[in-house]
Every structure is written in structure tokens, then in C-alpha cells.
Design an enzyme around this catalytic site. Structure first.
Site, PDB file in Angstrom:
ATOM      1  N   CYS A  68    -115.219  -3.764  40.711  1.00 58.09           N
ATOM      2  CA  CYS A  68    -115.297  -5.412  40.828  1.00 58.09           C
ATOM      3  C   CYS A  68    -115.022  -5.977  39.837  1.00 58.09           C
ATOM      4  CB  CYS A  68    -117.115  -5.339  40.905  1.00 58.09           C
ATOM      5  SG  CYS A  68    -117.666  -7.116  40.997  1.00 58.09           S
ATOM      6  N   CYS A 101    -118.069  -7.195  37.187  1.00 59.86           N
ATOM      7  CA  CYS A 101    -118.800  -6.436  36.469  1.00 59.86           C
ATOM      8  C   CYS A 101    -118.218  -5.193  36.295  1.00 59.86           C
ATOM      9  CB  CYS A 101    -120.243  -6.122  37.108  1.00 59.86           C
ATOM     10  SG  CYS A 101    -120.144  -5.348  38.672  1.00 59.86           S
ATOM     11  N   CYS A 123    -121.027  -6.512  46.200  1.00 56.47           N
ATOM     12  CA  CYS A 123    -121.353  -5.771  45.092  1.00 56.47           C
ATOM     13  C   CYS A 123    -122.742  -5.325  44.728  1.00 56.47           C
ATOM     14  CB  CYS A 123    -120.654  -6.079  43.808  1.00 56.47           C
ATOM     15  SG  CYS A 123    -120.643  -5.132  42.333  1.00 56.47           S
ATOM     16  N   CYS A 183    -123.648  -6.798  40.828  1.00 56.83           N
ATOM     17  CA  CYS A 183    -123.359  -8.061  40.296  1.00 56.83           C
ATOM     18  C   CYS A 183    -123.454  -9.084  41.415  1.00 56.83           C
ATOM     19  CB  CYS A 183    -122.473  -8.559  39.518  1.00 56.83           C
ATOM     20  SG  CYS A 183    -120.606  -8.517  40.539  1.00 56.83           S
ATOM     21  N   CYS A 238    -112.806  -4.848  54.766  1.00 55.13           N
ATOM     22  CA  CYS A 238    -111.682  -5.920  54.823  1.00 55.13           C
ATOM     23  C   CYS A 238    -111.961  -6.821  53.399  1.00 55.13           C
ATOM     24  CB  CYS A 238    -111.452  -6.573  55.908  1.00 55.13           C
ATOM     25  SG  CYS A 238    -110.161  -7.957  55.825  1.00 55.13           S
TER      26      CYS A 238
END
Length: 354
Positions: free
Chosen positions: A65, A68, A110, A113, A133
Site C-alpha cells: 500500500c 502505509c 487496505c 489504513c 483490479c
């Protein structure tokens, strides 16, 4: 219950499975994300198809991510589609992401976060039958070990020392490039301000990638001493009506060795030209001969290709390359980046690779 049914059931709750461990205000997120990454991850936007950095990249590693640094997807589970976005069969584990209903779709977020990542669809390949996707702007690639060596050969150090450091951000610039001076010099110096020198050093590498018929080193030394720009850059500044000059940087700078025609037109570099062709695996001998001719034409147009570019296949200038203490490449970026988000990415990358 199959994979898709399980995801649909989870999406109805729309809740993180563990609670978010990385939380910031919108103002704080804006400081560490690019404008595009903020629009996508914090405002639920979508990047244009085929515009993302990871659409056509297939090197091994983990996709984290960008907010984070949590590991989300493995490059081994990435597959080609014609949709225009990076696609994965599954996340690295069930705790990496959570799901929310999004009208007639299922949104992927995510789990650490709460960043919007993209959507998941039931039209992927076996064994999961899923297609995650995901927007490139929501991801950061953590390269697989061992890392790729960076070929660094210099003629001389013209400013400062080049000490050993845990990390080096190498700023590759052209002496005759207005963009390198308008944006790149200040950008490299700004990134250095986010780190203690014991964590990361910034170093410059001056290259030639254009019509150089003069002594690069003498121009560079004059710029570092007086701030006088190369005539090409000075003319561009004048044409644009720009009167200010950047202060010469304080970080160490070296001069790159210029590539000879024999080095540039060797097998490795020609292989690079072949790979630029989207039909590379299908090339015939006649195709390869045509590409050889293109390569030779390219070299005649730009007869002083820098050694660093020829050996490391850099995409342009200014370039920023993050190296570890062994001189291995961790990541690279084209210049003109927002410096605070780039510093944030560097911290994520180096923290995960320590």
C-alpha cells in the site's frame, strides 16, 4: 462457499477485520501522498486505463500500500488483462484487504489504513476465479531479493566526497537539460532535507545525452563555482522568461563516462531496443535487423550516450535511483516528483528491505 460468494458475504458488512493500524487526517495524508494517490486512495477515485505505472511491469516482488506500506499482493499472482489496470488473482493473505459493497461492484480496501485500492470481479483465471483490479497509484512495488546491481562508472568526483552510506539517492542529470535545473536540482536537495545524512546521502551524477562537443567537466565545475549554466539551459531559461538561477547543490557530484559507439551498440543495449517492441517475443530476424538499423540511427542522432543510461536503461532525465550500501538498485523514479511523497515512499521501501 466459493471464493466469490465469500467475498460478497464479507462486503455486506463493509468492515475492516482488525481495525486500522495506520490512521491520519486528510491533511496528513496529503503531505505524504501524491495528488493522484490521494485522489484515488482517500477519495475513491480511479486512474485512467493503461495510464498506471504497473500495468505492464512483471518483475518479481511484493506490492504494498502506498499509504502505509502494508504488503497487499504478490507479483507471482499478477496476470495480464486487457482492462488497463494491474490485475491479481488474490491478496497475499486474507487479512491484507477488506471489502465493501459499491453499488453493483465490490470495492477492495487496505485493511491497515482504509485506502481505496480498486475492485474485485468474478472473471479471473483459476484457481480463484477472481480478478483484483487495482489502481497503480495505490501501490508501491517492494522488489524481490536479490536486488539488481546498478552499474556506476564515473570519470571523476568534481564536488565533495562520495562516502559509504546505508542508502544513496542518486540524482542523474544532464548538464544541458533545462528541466534538470528548473526542477531536478531543487528536488534532490529537498529530498535530502527529509533524512539525516547517516540514513541517506544524496549524490549527483552528471551525464551527457545530447549534442555535446565541449568539455562536460569544465562546464560542470564552472556551474558549481559560479552558478553559470550551460548555454543550452541558459537559452531555454531566457526564452521562458525565467531570470532566477538555482543555487549550485551542496551534495557530491561525479561526471559520468561517455559511452563509445561499440559499447552502445552491443548485444545488451540492442536487446533493450528489441524489448521496446510490444511484440518482442514474436520478432523475426528481419524485425531484428530493422531494430538494429533504428539503434544505429539513434546513436548517430545522439552520439554521446552516457554510460549510466546505456548500462542501466534509465528512462530519462532527471532520474532518481535509490541504492543500498552495496550499490544495488532498490527503486527508481523519473524526476519532477513531489518531494514529501517521494521521501515517504523511500521510508517504506527501505524499512521493508532492512
Amino acid at each position: 462457499m466459493n471464493h466469490w460468494s465469500a467475498i460478497q458475504a464479507q462486503s455486506r458488512s463493509g468492515r475492516s477485520k482488525q481495525g486500522f493500524t495506520h490512521q491520519r487526517s486528510d491533511q496528513e495524508w496529503r503531505q505524504v501522498l501524491t495528488t493522484e494517490a490521494f485522489r484515488i486512495t482517500r477519495q475513491g477515485g480511479t486512474e485512467r486505463p493503461f495510464s498506471g505505472a504497473f500495468c505492464e511491469r512483471h518483475e518479481p516482488g511484493l506490492y504494498a500500500c502506498t499509504g502505509c506500506g502494508a504488503e497487499l499482493f504478490d507479483a507471482r499472482h499478477k496476470f495480464d488483462t486487457t482492462t488497463g489496470w494491474p490485475s491479481f488473482q488474490e491478496p497475499v493473505n486474507a487479512e491484507a484487504v477488506y471489502y465493501r459493497e459499491d453499488e453493483d461492484r465490490v470495492e477492495v480496501r487496505c485493511n491497515y489504513c482504509d485506502a481505496h485500492l480498486g475492485h474485485v470481479f468474478p472473471d479471473g483465471p483459476a484457481p480463484t476465479g477472481l480478478r483484483y483490479c487495482i489502481n497503480s497509484a495505490a501501490l508501491l512495488l517492494l522488489p524481490a531479493l536479490p536486488l539488481e546491481p546498478f552499474n556506476l562508472q564515473t570519470e571523476s568526483i568534481v564536488q565533495g566526497e562520495w562516502p559509504a552510506a546505508p542508502l544513496t539517492l542518486l540524482f542523474v542529470f544532464r548538464l544541458d537539460c533545462p528541466g534538470c535545473f528548473l526542477y531536478g536540482m531543487g528536488e534532490a536537495a529537498s529530498i535530502a532535507s527529509f533524512f539525516d545524512p547517516s540514513e541517506l546521502q544524496v549524490a549527483g551524477l552528471c551525464t551527457a545525452f545530447a549534442h555535446f562537443d565541449t568539455d562536460i567537466e569544465s562546464f560542470l565545475r564552472r556551474y558549481l563555482k559560479t552558478g553559470a549554466l550551460h548555454p543550452t539551459v541558459a537559452a531555454a531559461f531566457m526564452q521562458a522568461g525565467i531570470t532566477h538561477r538555482h543555487q549550485p547543490p551542496k551534495f557530491p557530484i561525479a561526471v559520468d563516462r561517455i559511452t563509445t559507439p561499440e559499447e552502445f551498440l552491443n548485444g545488451d543495449t540492442l536487446q533493450w531496443f528489441y524489448s521496446l517492441n510490444p511484440n518482442y517475443p514474436l520478432l523475426t530476424m528481419e524485425d531484428i535487423k530493422n531494430i538494429n538499423r533504428q539503434a544505429q540511427f539513434f546513436y548517430r542522432q545522439f552520439p554521446m550516450i552516457a554510460h549510466t543510461f546505456a548500462l542501466n536503461f534509465l528512462r530519462g532525465t532527471p532520474s532518481l535511483i535509490l541504492l543500498n550500501h552495496r550499490g544495488e538498485r532498490i527503486a527508481d523514479w523519473l524526476g519532477h516528483q513531489d518531494t514529501a511523497p517521494l521521501a515517504h515512499q523511500i521510508r517504506i521501501l527501505t524499512g521493508r528491505l532492512r
